[in-house]
Design a protein around this motif. Structure first.
Motif, short mmCIF file in Angstrom:
data_model
loop_
_atom_site.label_atom_id
_atom_site.label_comp_id
_atom_site.label_asym_id
_atom_site.label_seq_id
_atom_site.Cartn_x
_atom_site.Cartn_y
_atom_site.Cartn_z
N CYS A 85 0.80 -1.23 0.00
CA CYS A 85 0.00 0.00 0.00
C CYS A 85 0.83 1.28 0.00
O CYS A 85 0.29 2.35 -0.24
CB CYS A 85 -0.91 0.05 1.21
SG CYS A 85 -1.72 -1.49 1.58
N CYS A 103 -0.56 -3.51 8.73
CA CYS A 103 -0.98 -2.41 7.87
C CYS A 103 -2.47 -2.19 8.08
O CYS A 103 -3.25 -3.13 8.06
CB CYS A 103 -0.69 -2.78 6.42
SG CYS A 103 -1.49 -1.67 5.25
N LYS A 105 -4.48 -0.77 6.15
CA LYS A 105 -5.23 -0.88 4.90
C LYS A 105 -5.47 -2.33 4.51
O LYS A 105 -6.59 -2.74 4.28
CB LYS A 105 -4.46 -0.18 3.77
CG LYS A 105 -4.94 1.23 3.51
CD LYS A 105 -4.34 1.75 2.22
CE LYS A 105 -4.42 3.29 2.20
NZ LYS A 105 -3.50 3.83 1.20
#
Ligand SMILES: [Zn+2]
Length: 112
Positions: A85, A103, A105
């Protein structure tokens, strides 16, 4: 006057790849060389290069001149880079009995 020295836990660790989010070197990416927890700063490879004059020292075979070296930047100006990402916010997850950074995301663990 009492100054409680709380141990700050930073989500950035040595050898992490981080991206500079603000300041002179905004947009640069590099590896974390050193962390200064007391100052809340990090030293990032090839980021915030400053010129330093080096004195010649013939005994140690140093020619002198101008050398460049990194100087620390605020930890709040960098973000950890997720391989998929890019720069992301860090979340935490328990894997077994270990707390790992993930992460926010994609959920991938950011530990090496
Ligand atoms: Zn990700």
């Amino acid at each position: 006057m009492s100054t409680a020295t709380a141990v700050k836990i930073f989500d950035i660790r040595r050898n992490d790849t981080v991206k500079v989010m603000s300041g002179r070197d905004k947009g640069k990416e590099g590896r974390v060389l050193r962390i200064f927890p007391d100052e809340g700063k990090v030293l990032v490879e090839h980021v915030m290069m400053v010129k330093k004059h080096v004195r010649p020292n013939p005994q140690r075979n140093i020619r002198g001149g101008i050398a460049e070296q990194e100087s620390p930047i605020s930890i709040s100006n960098v973000q950890l880079v997720c391989g998929t990402c890019g720069p992301v916010r860090i979340g935490h997850e328990l894997r077994g009995d270990r707390k790992v950074r993930v992460c926010k995301k994609c959920g991938t663990t950011l530990e090496k």
